[in-house]
Design a protein around this motif. Structure first.
Motif, mmCIF file in Angstrom:
data_model
loop_
_atom_site.group_PDB
_atom_site.id
_atom_site.type_symbol
_atom_site.label_atom_id
_atom_site.label_comp_id
_atom_site.label_asym_id
_atom_site.label_seq_id
_atom_site.Cartn_x
_atom_site.Cartn_y
_atom_site.Cartn_z
ATOM 1 N N THR A 141 0.766 -1.533 -0.164
ATOM 2 C CA THR A 141 0.092 -0.296 -0.078
ATOM 3 C C THR A 141 0.962 1.402 -0.277
ATOM 4 N N VAL A 142 2.269 0.914 0.478
ATOM 5 C CA VAL A 142 2.489 2.251 0.704
ATOM 6 C C VAL A 142 3.335 2.851 -0.290
ATOM 7 N N LEU A 143 4.553 1.427 -0.804
ATOM 8 C CA LEU A 143 4.925 1.740 -2.216
ATOM 9 C C LEU A 143 3.932 2.114 -3.293
ATOM 10 N N ASP A 144 2.355 1.637 -3.522
ATOM 11 C CA ASP A 144 1.743 1.893 -4.461
ATOM 12 C C ASP A 144 1.301 3.517 -4.143
ATOM 13 N N ARG A 145 1.644 3.907 -3.277
ATOM 14 C CA ARG A 145 0.479 5.720 -2.848
ATOM 15 C C ARG A 145 2.687 6.480 -3.314
ATOM 16 N N TYR A 146 2.927 5.567 -4.104
ATOM 17 C CA TYR A 146 4.127 6.919 -3.870
ATOM 18 C C TYR A 146 4.852 6.435 -5.220
ATOM 19 N N HIS A 147 4.810 5.645 -6.102
ATOM 20 C CA HIS A 147 4.847 4.674 -6.714
ATOM 21 C C HIS A 147 3.677 4.000 -8.275
ATOM 22 N N THR A 148 3.881 4.017 -9.847
ATOM 23 C CA THR A 148 3.420 3.539 -10.569
ATOM 24 C C THR A 148 2.743 1.886 -10.354
ATOM 25 N N PRO A 149 2.222 1.837 -10.934
ATOM 26 C CA PRO A 149 2.159 0.463 -10.721
ATOM 27 C C PRO A 149 3.681 -0.526 -11.929
ATOM 28 N N ASP A 150 3.797 -0.369 -12.930
ATOM 29 C CA ASP A 150 4.479 -0.262 -13.570
ATOM 30 C C ASP A 150 6.057 0.489 -12.645
ATOM 31 N N TYR A 151 6.474 0.884 -11.633
ATOM 32 C CA TYR A 151 7.259 1.963 -11.010
ATOM 33 C C TYR A 151 9.294 0.568 -11.118
ATOM 34 N N GLU A 152 10.030 1.482 -11.744
ATOM 35 C CA GLU A 152 11.143 0.438 -11.463
ATOM 36 C C GLU A 152 12.033 1.167 -11.485
ATOM 37 N N LEU A 153 12.755 0.838 -10.441
ATOM 38 C CA LEU A 153 15.104 1.247 -9.735
ATOM 39 C C LEU A 153 15.463 0.124 -9.745
ATOM 40 N N GLN B 177 7.679 -6.234 -7.054
ATOM 41 C CA GLN B 177 8.246 -7.448 -6.003
ATOM 42 C C GLN B 177 9.404 -7.095 -5.519
ATOM 43 N N ARG B 178 10.969 -7.795 -5.925
ATOM 44 C CA ARG B 178 11.979 -7.724 -5.671
ATOM 45 C C ARG B 178 11.919 -6.093 -4.913
ATOM 46 N N LEU B 179 11.293 -4.697 -4.739
ATOM 47 C CA LEU B 179 11.299 -3.879 -4.040
ATOM 48 C C LEU B 179 10.227 -4.577 -2.995
ATOM 49 N N LEU B 180 9.503 -4.896 -3.024
ATOM 50 C CA LEU B 180 8.866 -5.203 -1.904
ATOM 51 C C LEU B 180 9.465 -6.337 -0.775
#
Length: 117
Positions: free
Chosen positions: A21-33, A43-46
């Motif tokens: 939920t926190v990740l999705d608040r700040y990043h788009t669904p296709d977020y890539e780091l 998924q790897r970030l989570l």
């Protein structure tokens, strides 16, 4: 940008809210780091955030510079983590990113270096 840099690590790393939920608040669904050349999708970030919650007892961010120009962002900051088993880990981070139209981060490339304690 400074607000993101200080809030997101606190909420993701120490908060009670579901990390997704926190990740999705700040990043788009296709977020890539891309961190130090390693690509982390959502998924790897989570997978990285969840165990960090068990290891850290405190997090602090010291922002040196943060810039926003249209959909481009850049920042230089330090993340300081107090560890449950004692000690502190300080990481200097150089971040460059792209914002989506809704203001969330879409892509980030960053380079890090550990600062000896």
């Amino acid at each position: 940008m400074s607000a993101y840099l200080t809030r997101y690590p606190q909420e993701a790393g120490l908060g009670d809210e579901d990390p997704a939920t926190v990740l999705d608040r700040y990043h788009t669904p296709d977020y890539e780091l891309v961190n130090d050349g390693v690509r982390l999708d959502r998924q790897r970030l989570l997978d990285h955030v969840r165990p960090a919650r068990r290891r850290a007892t405190g997090l602090r961010v010291e922002v040196e510079q943060a810039l926003v120009d249209g959909d481009q962002v850049a920042a230089r900051y330090r993340l300081i983590a107090e560890m449950r088993r004692g000690g502190t880990i300080t990481t200097e981070i150089y971040m460059f990113g792209e914002l989506a139209a809704d203001g969330r981060l879409r892509r980030v490339t960053q380079a890090t270096r550990g600062i000896p304690g």
